[in-house]
Write a protein that holds these residues in place. Structure first.
Motif, PDB file in Angstrom:
ATOM      1  N   PRO A   1      21.037   5.022  12.375  1.00 10.58           N
ATOM      2  CA  PRO A   1      20.342   5.525  11.182  1.00 10.58           C
ATOM      3  C   PRO A   1      19.142   4.667  10.810  1.00 10.58           C
ATOM      4  O   PRO A   1      19.226   3.430  10.793  1.00 10.58           O
ATOM      5  N   GLY A   2      18.044   5.327  10.528  1.00 13.55           N
ATOM      6  CA  GLY A   2      16.857   4.643  10.026  1.00 13.55           C
ATOM      7  C   GLY A   2      15.991   3.996  11.077  1.00 13.55           C
ATOM      8  O   GLY A   2      14.874   3.553  10.782  1.00 13.55           O
ATOM      9  N   VAL A   3      16.458   3.927  12.308  1.00  9.65           N
ATOM     10  CA  VAL A   3      15.685   3.241  13.346  1.00  9.65           C
ATOM     11  C   VAL A   3      14.500   4.115  13.771  1.00  9.65           C
ATOM     12  O   VAL A   3      14.665   5.300  14.099  1.00  9.65           O
ATOM     13  N   LEU A   4      13.311   3.504  13.767  1.00 11.05           N
ATOM     14  CA  LEU A   4      12.088   4.225  14.085  1.00 11.05           C
ATOM     15  C   LEU A   4      11.536   3.899  15.463  1.00 11.05           C
ATOM     16  O   LEU A   4      10.914   4.739  16.119  1.00 11.05           O
ATOM     17  N   LEU A   5      11.771   2.660  15.910  1.00 10.65           N
ATOM     18  CA  LEU A   5      11.146   2.231  17.154  1.00 10.65           C
ATOM     19  C   LEU A   5      11.864   0.981  17.672  1.00 10.65           C
ATOM     20  O   LEU A   5      12.202   0.087  16.892  1.00 10.65           O
TER      21      LEU A   5
ATOM     22  N   PRO B   1       7.538 -19.390   5.488  1.00 12.67           N
ATOM     23  CA  PRO B   1       7.738 -19.059   6.909  1.00 12.67           C
ATOM     24  C   PRO B   1       6.660 -18.091   7.401  1.00 12.67           C
ATOM     25  O   PRO B   1       5.922 -17.496   6.633  1.00 12.67           O
ATOM     26  N   ARG B   2       6.597 -17.924   8.716  1.00  6.65           N
ATOM     27  CA  ARG B   2       5.610 -17.023   9.305  1.00  6.65           C
ATOM     28  C   ARG B   2       5.930 -15.559   8.977  1.00  6.65           C
ATOM     29  O   ARG B   2       7.066 -15.218   8.634  1.00  6.65           O
ATOM     30  N   ASN B   3       4.924 -14.702   9.135  1.00  5.00           N
ATOM     31  CA  ASN B   3       5.100 -13.287   8.804  1.00  5.00           C
ATOM     32  C   ASN B   3       3.971 -12.455   9.401  1.00  5.00           C
ATOM     33  O   ASN B   3       2.983 -12.993   9.911  1.00  5.00           O
ATOM     34  N   ALA B   4       4.125 -11.168   9.331  1.00  3.94           N
ATOM     35  CA  ALA B   4       3.087 -10.230   9.777  1.00  3.94           C
ATOM     36  C   ALA B   4       3.354  -8.883   9.132  1.00  3.94           C
ATOM     37  O   ALA B   4       4.474  -8.377   9.168  1.00  3.94           O
ATOM     38  N   LEU B   5       2.319  -8.300   8.552  1.00  4.36           N
ATOM     39  CA  LEU B   5       2.379  -6.948   7.990  1.00  4.36           C
ATOM     40  C   LEU B   5       1.169  -6.191   8.502  1.00  4.36           C
ATOM     41  O   LEU B   5       0.025  -6.546   8.185  1.00  4.36           O
ATOM     42  N   ALA B   6       1.419  -5.170   9.311  1.00  4.80           N
ATOM     43  CA  ALA B   6       0.327  -4.420   9.931  1.00  4.80           C
ATOM     44  C   ALA B   6       0.323  -2.978   9.447  1.00  4.80           C
ATOM     45  O   ALA B   6       1.380  -2.374   9.266  1.00  4.80           O
ATOM     46  N   GLU B   7      -0.879  -2.441   9.242  1.00  9.64           N
ATOM     47  CA  GLU B   7      -1.017  -1.016   8.943  1.00  9.64           C
ATOM     48  C   GLU B   7      -2.100  -0.430   9.841  1.00  9.64           C
ATOM     49  O   GLU B   7      -2.977  -1.139  10.337  1.00  9.64           O
ATOM     50  N   TYR B   8      -2.029   0.879  10.025  1.00 13.26           N
ATOM     51  CA  TYR B   8      -2.919   1.552  10.976  1.00 13.26           C
ATOM     52  C   TYR B   8      -3.581   2.740  10.293  1.00 13.26           C
ATOM     53  O   TYR B   8      -2.926   3.544   9.623  1.00 13.26           O
ATOM     54  N   ASP B   9      -4.896   2.837  10.466  1.00 17.76           N
ATOM     55  CA  ASP B   9      -5.663   3.965   9.952  1.00 17.76           C
ATOM     56  C   ASP B   9      -6.005   4.873  11.130  1.00 17.76           C
ATOM     57  O   ASP B   9      -6.901   4.575  11.930  1.00 17.76           O
ATOM     58  N   ALA B  10      -5.291   5.982  11.231  1.00 18.58           N
ATOM     59  CA  ALA B  10      -5.484   6.879  12.375  1.00 18.58           C
ATOM     60  C   ALA B  10      -6.880   7.490  12.386  1.00 18.58           C
ATOM     61  O   ALA B  10      -7.426   7.809  13.447  1.00 18.58           O
ATOM     62  N   ALA B  11      -7.481   7.648  11.207  1.00 14.85           N
ATOM     63  CA  ALA B  11      -8.805   8.275  11.133  1.00 14.85           C
ATOM     64  C   ALA B  11      -9.876   7.412  11.794  1.00 14.85           C
ATOM     65  O   ALA B  11     -10.810   7.921  12.418  1.00 14.85           O
TER      66      ALA B  11
ATOM     67  N   LYS C   1       1.800   2.551  16.952  1.00  8.72           N
ATOM     68  CA  LYS C   1       2.660   3.567  17.543  1.00  8.72           C
ATOM     69  C   LYS C   1       3.242   4.499  16.484  1.00  8.72           C
ATOM     70  O   LYS C   1       3.377   5.715  16.701  1.00  8.72           O
ATOM     71  N   LEU C   2       3.604   3.925  15.334  1.00  2.03           N
ATOM     72  CA  LEU C   2       4.265   4.713  14.294  1.00  2.03           C
ATOM     73  C   LEU C   2       3.283   5.311  13.294  1.00  2.03           C
ATOM     74  O   LEU C   2       3.671   6.174  12.494  1.00  2.03           O
TER      75      LEU C   2
END
Length: 778
Positions: free
Chosen positions: A60-64, A204-214, A276-277
């Motif tokens: 449940p909830g797994v996207l990738l 601590p280290r981190n990463a937050l990525a977003e994607y603009d398909a346009a 990808k998502l």
């Protein structure tokens, strides 16, 4: 000026951060954000037989779920080591291919094996546990000396004997050094361990990525020490999408210490997954992950030999170092143990030096920059060796240094390792430290301590480091409505850079710091830069200083035109242009406003008062100092208490005395931690990290530390217009040898012991006290 250079301004950063108004990466929540977890290798060395994620993908909830198979299928690049190096046989160093996710083999506990994205973090972690990863375990080697022994387990088939490089410092002279040893009257030899440490930044280290398909662009929010140094390898080398398709933003950063200066697999994985998502993906390390995956520091074993004449003058120095690189070369893994090795010359006139460094891979977390990045290793080596040499020669610690210091009259002085010192009064700094520490009164303090059944020792260490060089830094001054933006390439992560930059500009332009805004940490808005190497003020600060002068020069020309005066008659002071002896004057902001109106400009003048200045370092700076420590040891338990700590430093020029002292205090605490208690331990049989949490890895606390006596004796350098030399790493460089020299002084009086390795834990000290006394200073 009230707010200018040299003034003790309170940090502008503090109120916002202390009242919870800071904005760190983990504070950012984007619409539709998914959460990532990393499945990490539970073993240190194994063939990776399978990574079956079928069950995990159905949860449940797994996207990738991404694995090494996906990395290979999309032909993604490895995490690069950016520093080339040529071994003494003329061949390039070996490479250690490091895929984003393990392919075929794992080489240290904690290596990423799979990247799981789900609607919630709990779902992602549950799915990670459902992945069936099969490992065929292989023999392990964690100790760098064992890694080079015949028959040692091999990490890479193409790297015989695990020897990544065998490098001679090309600035040193082996033949001259051999000749110096041939005529020496005395040779002092030490084998020294510089223990591995974990950075453990507050955030601590981190990463937050977003994607603009346009637009096809990604944005990565992540904690860094310079966002371009993360963007470029991800965009060009790893994901191969091009720099124009990736923006990296660094918000507030909770400490770095060199560990956050370069790219990590998780940052690229977050960008890849979000593309990808087509939705935001967030990964946030916990403390345990940090222990298993953050680049670690130090971990050298060195044999050092010092040749002297009959008066204790240094004739030659021979250094052979084994450096543990970990399982893979980090982005600067081949640079750290090699290119700072020339600092073993210290502050001395040693005429002949030869240095050899061998880089070894082991089944441990990769090693990279940690506060000082090679300079603490060099200073610890030399200052321990000098103290041992003094004892061998029957000389006082200060006496042997006096006869070997570079004298002020010799400046500029070129060392045997081709370092060019342009300023410094090294003996004077030592004398001031000895006076502040009441060196002559030590014998009485030792006698009083011994009456209480304790041992007391005193130790000194002088040091230098090379700063202010390397990459260029760019600074822009941009005028807004009633305000000025200072656009900088490096990043503030706890050092007070925002305040310091405001002070530099306030001093030059006479503008209240409250009207200055510092812009950092956005590859779309800010130039390339790096916070690290104690170079922010020597390089970026100097660029800002020169940009301020450019504003004045351009503004003067425009003010003269507007006032109908000769430019030579127009002066600038306290944010206004004026003609002395008249009532002709213009405010700086009025001139900036006029500069935006083409109708008010003289012929040939470009509109706007904004300026950009890039500073390419022309020469290095050499901050230096003397640390003196007194320790008290309980012989029943081996517990070492640092009783007194005295520091006198030469930083060239002080921009803000409060922040400067804070930087030194912080570095000293980290140095004391390494010297006494911080100990990264791997199980030799399994390669498991035994000190993988604060339950087992000791960190210095307030009750481990004394109050510090701190002063400066600044001699401005000539390498930059500010005259500053850099200060961020100084405390971490001077502290370890000073502390160990004091401990050896205490132990030698009872046992004849001449060396003890870091960390000098109670057990190690107690065991040293149980050994039979060594006669003759052996």
């Amino acid at each position: 000026m009230k707010f200018g250079i040299g003034q003790p301004l309170r940090r502008y950063e503090d109120l916002r951060l202390l009242t919870g108004k800071g904005r760190y990466t983990d504070d950012i929540a984007l619409p539709g954000m998914a959460f990532a977890a990393v499945l990490r290798a539970p073993v240190a060395h194994a063939r990776l037989l399978r990574v079956d994620a079928a069950d995990a993908r159905r949860m449940p909830g797994v996207l990738l779920v991404l694995t090494g198979e996906d990395v290979a299928a999309e032909k993604l690049g490895d995490v690069p080591c950016t520093h080339p190096l040529t071994s003494r046989d003329g061949k390039s160093r070996h490479d250690t291919p490091r895929p984003l996710l393990a392919i075929g083999k794992v080489r240290h506990v904690g290596q990423p094996v799979a990247f799981i994205v789900a609607e919630t973090l709990a779902q992602a972690r549950d799915a990670a546990e459902a992945i069936d990863a099969g490992y065929e375990e292989l023999p392990v080697v964690t100790d760098l000396r064992a890694a080079t022994a015949p028959g040692a387990p091999q990490l890479f088939d193409h790297i015989p004997g695990n020897l990544v490089f065998d490098w001679d410092n090309d600035m040193t002279d082996a033949k001259a050094t051999e000749a110096a040893f041939a005529r020496a009257k005395r040779v002092t030899t030490l084998e020294i361990v510089n223990n591995r440490v974990v950075a453990n930044s507050m955030e601590p280290r981190n990463a937050l990525a977003e994607y603009d398909a346009a637009t096809g662009r990604s944005t990565l929010y992540t904690t860094t020490q310079g966002p371009h140094l993360v963007r470029d390898p991800i965009a060009e080398t790893i994901l191969k999408i091009g720099k124009d398709k990736l923006r990296v933003v660094t918000p507030n950063v909770g400490g770095g210490f060199g560990m956050k200066a370069f790219v990590y697999p998780e940052q690229a994985l977050a960008v890849w997954a979000s593309r990808k998502l087509a939705r935001p993906v967030k990964w946030q390390a916990d403390r345990s992950e940090g222990f298993l995956s953050d680049n670690q520091g130090r971990d050298h074993v060195t044999r050092a030999e010092l040749a002297m004449d009959e008066k204790g003058r240094f004739l030659g120095l021979r250094v052979t170092t084994l450096a543990n690189l970990g399982a893979y070369l980090s982005p600067l893994g081949s640079f750290i143990p090699t290119r700072s090795s020339d600092l073993v010359s210290g502050l001395y006139t040693t005429p002949a030096i030869h240095i050899n460094v061998k880089g070894v891979c082991t089944n441990t977390v990769p090693v990279c920059a940690y506060r000082g990045a090679g300079r603490p290793e060099a200073a610890y080596l030399m200052e321990r060796l000098v103290d041992a040499a003094a004892r061998d020669m029957g000389m006082a610690p200060d006496a042997i240094r006096r006869v070997n210091f570079i004298p002020p009259g010799a400046m500029p002085y070129t060392s045997a390792t081709k370092l060019v010192f342009d300023s410094g009064e090294f003996e004077r700094v030592m004398d001031l430290a000895m006076k502040a520490a009441d060196w002559p009164g030590f014998a009485a303090r030792r006698a009083e301590t011994e009456r209480r059944g304790r041992l007391r020792g005193i130790g000194m260490a002088t040091y230098t480091e090379r700063c202010g060089g390397g990459l260029p830094e760019t600074a822009s001054i941009e005028f807004k409505e009633g305000r000025i933006e200072l656009v900088m390439g490096n990043v503030e992560y706890g050092t007070g850079l925002i305040t310091a930059y405001k002070q530099v500009v306030a001093d030059r332009l006479g503008v209240d710091p409250d009207r200055l805004d510092v812009v950092m940490g956005d590859t779309d808005r800010t130039p390339a830069g790096l916070t690290g190497g104690s170079r922010a003020l020597p390089v970026a600060g100097s660029a800002l200083y020169e940009a301020s002068q450019d504003v004045i020069d351009k503004g003067r020309a425009l003010a003269a035109h507007l006032l109908e005066a000769a430019a030579a008659d127009v002066q600038f002071e306290e944010a206004r242009f004026f003609v002395p002896g008249t009532d002709l004057k213009l405010d700086l902001f009025d001139v900036a406003k006029a500069a935006r109106d083409p109708a008010k400009l003289p012929a040939g003048m470009a509109p706007g008062l904004d300026v950009t200045r890039q500073r390419v370092p022309q020469a290095a700076t050499f901050p230096n100092g003397c640390h003196i420590v007194e320790v008290e040891i309980d012989p029943e338990t081996g517990v070492v208490a640092v009783d007194c700590y005295t520091i006198v430093d030469d930083f060239g020029r002080t921009i803000n005395p409060i922040m400067l002292e804070g930087q030194v205090h912080g570095g000293v605490v980290q140095g004391i931690g390494q010297a006494l208690i911080e100990y990264t331990v791997y199980d030799e049989a399994s390669g498991q990290l035994l000190t993988g949490s604060f339950m087992d890895y000791a960190m210095p606390r307030a009750d481990d530390l004394p109050s510090f006596s701190f002063a400066t004796h600044n001699v401005p350098c000539k390498a930059n217009p500010l005259g500053v030399k850099g200060a961020g790493e100084a405390g971490a460089i001077g502290a370890p040898p000073a502390v160990i020299n004091a401990i050896v002084d205490a132990l030698h009086a009872r046992t004849g012991l001449r060396h003890i390795d870091m960390p000098a834990t109670p057990r190690r000290v107690w065991e040293a006290l149980q050994r039979p006394a060594v006669r003759g200073g052996g």
